[in-house]
Design a protein around this motif. Sequence first.
Motif, PDB file in Angstrom:
ATOM      1  N   ARG A 218       0.814  -1.221   0.000  1.00  0.00           N
ATOM      2  CA  ARG A 218       0.000   0.000   0.000  1.00  0.00           C
ATOM      3  C   ARG A 218       0.847   1.269   0.000  1.00  0.00           C
ATOM      4  N   LYS A 219       2.173   1.142   0.054  1.00  0.00           N
ATOM      5  CA  LYS A 219       3.080   2.299   0.088  1.00  0.00           C
ATOM      6  C   LYS A 219       2.839   3.140   1.335  1.00  0.00           C
ATOM      7  N   THR A 220       2.571   2.481   2.454  1.00  0.00           N
ATOM      8  CA  THR A 220       2.346   3.165   3.730  1.00  0.00           C
ATOM      9  C   THR A 220       3.296   2.613   4.789  1.00  0.00           C
ATOM     10  N   VAL A 221       4.546   2.380   4.395  1.00  0.00           N
ATOM     11  CA  VAL A 221       5.519   1.757   5.287  1.00  0.00           C
ATOM     12  C   VAL A 221       5.800   2.670   6.476  1.00  0.00           C
ATOM     13  N   THR A 222       5.826   2.090   7.662  1.00  0.00           N
ATOM     14  CA  THR A 222       6.146   2.832   8.871  1.00  0.00           C
ATOM     15  C   THR A 222       7.594   2.598   9.266  1.00  0.00           C
ATOM     16  N   THR A 223       8.108   3.466  10.112  1.00  0.00           N
ATOM     17  CA  THR A 223       9.504   3.345  10.535  1.00  0.00           C
ATOM     18  C   THR A 223       9.742   2.121  11.416  1.00  0.00           C
ATOM     19  N   SER A 224       8.668   1.511  11.909  1.00  0.00           N
ATOM     20  CA  SER A 224       8.805   0.324  12.755  1.00  0.00           C
ATOM     21  C   SER A 224       8.546  -0.969  11.988  1.00  0.00           C
ATOM     22  N   ASN A 225       8.379  -0.883  10.678  1.00  0.00           N
ATOM     23  CA  ASN A 225       8.111  -2.065   9.862  1.00  0.00           C
ATOM     24  C   ASN A 225       9.252  -3.071  10.001  1.00  0.00           C
ATOM     25  N   THR A 226       8.945  -4.287  10.413  1.00  0.00           N
ATOM     26  CA  THR A 226      10.003  -5.258  10.711  1.00  0.00           C
ATOM     27  C   THR A 226      10.610  -5.871   9.452  1.00  0.00           C
ATOM     28  N   VAL A 227       9.873  -5.898   8.354  1.00  0.00           N
ATOM     29  CA  VAL A 227      10.440  -6.425   7.112  1.00  0.00           C
ATOM     30  C   VAL A 227      11.536  -5.503   6.602  1.00  0.00           C
ATOM     31  N   THR A 228      11.261  -4.208   6.556  1.00  0.00           N
ATOM     32  CA  THR A 228      12.273  -3.270   6.082  1.00  0.00           C
ATOM     33  C   THR A 228      13.400  -3.124   7.096  1.00  0.00           C
ATOM     34  N   ARG A 229      13.064  -3.241   8.378  1.00  0.00           N
ATOM     35  CA  ARG A 229      14.117  -3.231   9.408  1.00  0.00           C
ATOM     36  C   ARG A 229      15.086  -4.379   9.193  1.00  0.00           C
ATOM     37  N   ASP A 230      14.539  -5.572   8.936  1.00  0.00           N
ATOM     38  CA  ASP A 230      15.404  -6.739   8.785  1.00  0.00           C
ATOM     39  C   ASP A 230      16.129  -6.746   7.444  1.00  0.00           C
TER      40      ASP A 230
ATOM     41  N   VAL B 195       1.039   7.993  -8.270  1.00  0.00           N
ATOM     42  CA  VAL B 195       2.157   8.369  -7.408  1.00  0.00           C
ATOM     43  C   VAL B 195       3.417   8.516  -8.261  1.00  0.00           C
ATOM     44  N   ALA B 196       4.027   9.693  -8.216  1.00  0.00           N
ATOM     45  CA  ALA B 196       5.218   9.962  -9.013  1.00  0.00           C
ATOM     46  C   ALA B 196       6.402   9.132  -8.529  1.00  0.00           C
ATOM     47  N   TYR B 197       7.305   8.833  -9.443  1.00  0.00           N
ATOM     48  CA  TYR B 197       8.468   7.985  -9.155  1.00  0.00           C
ATOM     49  C   TYR B 197       9.313   8.512  -7.997  1.00  0.00           C
ATOM     50  N   ASN B 198       9.294   9.854  -7.789  1.00  0.00           N
ATOM     51  CA  ASN B 198      10.131  10.456  -6.749  1.00  0.00           C
ATOM     52  C   ASN B 198       9.346  10.821  -5.498  1.00  0.00           C
ATOM     53  N   ALA B 199       8.192  10.213  -5.313  1.00  0.00           N
ATOM     54  CA  ALA B 199       7.406  10.462  -4.103  1.00  0.00           C
ATOM     55  C   ALA B 199       8.117   9.910  -2.878  1.00  0.00           C
ATOM     56  N   ASN B 200       7.925  10.584  -1.765  1.00  0.00           N
ATOM     57  CA  ASN B 200       8.594  10.163  -0.528  1.00  0.00           C
ATOM     58  C   ASN B 200       8.257   8.730  -0.145  1.00  0.00           C
TER      59      ASN B 200
ATOM     60  N   LYS C 165      23.710   9.860  14.182  1.00  0.00           N
ATOM     61  CA  LYS C 165      24.246  10.486  12.969  1.00  0.00           C
ATOM     62  C   LYS C 165      23.353  10.236  11.767  1.00  0.00           C
ATOM     63  N   LEU C 166      22.410   9.310  11.883  1.00  0.00           N
ATOM     64  CA  LEU C 166      21.535   8.997  10.765  1.00  0.00           C
ATOM     65  C   LEU C 166      20.427  10.049  10.650  1.00  0.00           C
ATOM     66  N   VAL C 167      20.148  10.437   9.443  1.00  0.00           N
ATOM     67  CA  VAL C 167      19.057  11.376   9.143  1.00  0.00           C
ATOM     68  C   VAL C 167      17.939  10.588   8.459  1.00  0.00           C
ATOM     69  N   GLN C 168      16.710  10.800   8.940  1.00  0.00           N
ATOM     70  CA  GLN C 168      15.572  10.077   8.394  1.00  0.00           C
ATOM     71  C   GLN C 168      15.211  10.608   7.005  1.00  0.00           C
ATOM     72  N   ASN C 169      14.614   9.760   6.197  1.00  0.00           N
ATOM     73  CA  ASN C 169      14.158  10.176   4.875  1.00  0.00           C
ATOM     74  C   ASN C 169      12.944  11.097   4.979  1.00  0.00           C
ATOM     75  N   PRO C 170      12.756  11.990   4.020  1.00  0.00           N
ATOM     76  CA  PRO C 170      11.593  12.895   4.049  1.00  0.00           C
ATOM     77  C   PRO C 170      10.282  12.114   4.069  1.00  0.00           C
ATOM     78  N   GLY C 171       9.325  12.664   4.805  1.00  0.00           N
ATOM     79  CA  GLY C 171       7.985  12.075   4.843  1.00  0.00           C
ATOM     80  C   GLY C 171       7.773  11.080   5.961  1.00  0.00           C
ATOM     81  N   TYR C 172       8.822  10.796   6.761  1.00  0.00           N
ATOM     82  CA  TYR C 172       8.680   9.806   7.835  1.00  0.00           C
ATOM     83  C   TYR C 172       8.962  10.443   9.196  1.00  0.00           C
TER      84      TYR C 172
END
Length: 449
Positions: free
Chosen positions: A93-105, A421-426, A442-449
């Motif tokens: 759905r393109k609604t990934v959260t910062t706590s998503n365990t699939v993307t975390r892993d 949704v444009a290719y460069n959407a957050n 030192k890590l900076v989060q991506n825009p939109g999160y």
Amino acid sequence: MNLSIKHWLYAGAVGLLITACDNRLNVVPTQSIEQSQALNTEQDVQITLVGTYDGLSDVNLYGGGIQYIGDLMGDNRDVLFGGTYATIDEIWRKTVTTSNTVTRDFWLDGYNAINRANNVLSALTKVGEANRGNIEGQARFIRGALYFELVKAFGKSWNDGNPTANPGVPLVLTPTTSVTDADYRARNTVAEVYAQAIDDLTKAESLLPATQSGGTGFATKGAAAATLARIYLQQQNYASARDAANRVITSGTYALEDNFADVFNDATNGSEIIFKIIVTDQDGANDMNTFYASSPNQGRGDVRVQSKFRALYATGDVRGTFFNTAGQNTFTSKFNDQYGDVPVVRLAEMYLVRAETNLRLGTSVGASPLADVNLIRSRAKATALTTVDLAAILLERRLELAFEGQQLADIKRTAGTVGTVAYNANNLVLPIPQREIDTNKKLVQNPGY
């Protein structure tokens, strides 16, 4: 070097050597380890290399995660995700959260495998000259391929703004044997990560043999060149992409299968697969089977192919019938075998890379764009084209490479859209996992999160 499949059994032991693992039998703290105790001999290095492959085969990497993230993030209702995994539903759905365990892993396991590769590269002096180049090439292949996958997912596309300024992912090129403040790295730029991946894979191609005794589950000269072709294509460096793909095609090492279905049958696909993840009933896992296959084929039946996508295939194209039904749903037949190897890159893709880049450049290196496209269509029993343009080649990529992980990458490099949704959407860039943000200031989060 003889790397037999039996060596995969060492993978768990390797994890103890080079990562802080959570093993109930492990009573000695492994937050740090004296490197002199871990990599003393050539055999130690070889075992660690096999452990690096085991990391690469993780279900969150080339064991499935990289592929289904690329497809589901780029999907515009060509499929329906009907599973109960909320983390994968977020991706679709393109609604990934910062706590998503699939993307975390994906992040964690990617850096874990990179760290294993770094350990191998740090101990090359322990390896005799006869095997040193091959071992170095394999470790560089794995590291380079993973940095490319990580920067594609967690950084902006190469053609979105300025890659020399956009944050990519941290580059870690030496072993992490214990965690100190020095190990908390800032994000390198997208351009820097691409440059490192290209450097690793270029060196790998020069060092690796054309074939390995363990088969296409181990890195070869062709696997490195094929991955370089993908990277250069993503950069829109069409001449380099064309030349890398042409090196693979003209090497004589690979050949298209006569029948499309044979590509996805372990008993018959020996000539077309350039690199794959080996799965057996003793070791490895195939998450493409888990999520894309129907329940009669040991899958969960979560990714259901819609008629909208199937209608893209013309009558007579065997790829348009390479599906199976269970109940009211339709599934791809590419991953029906629970213990089937997971293809990562195959020769058909290289023909399509060469066709596209030759067309864009107005050249005919190796063959004309029309000839390359019709070669792929002929195998699929599809009607030959009389002329070809860019739209036709990009469509051919969709038809041939469906569900193999290239969907989002193609949309981004061609500045397309996912629906509206444009290719460069957050939300088409994965967030840096919150676990990493909380740990590494030192890590900076991506825009939109």
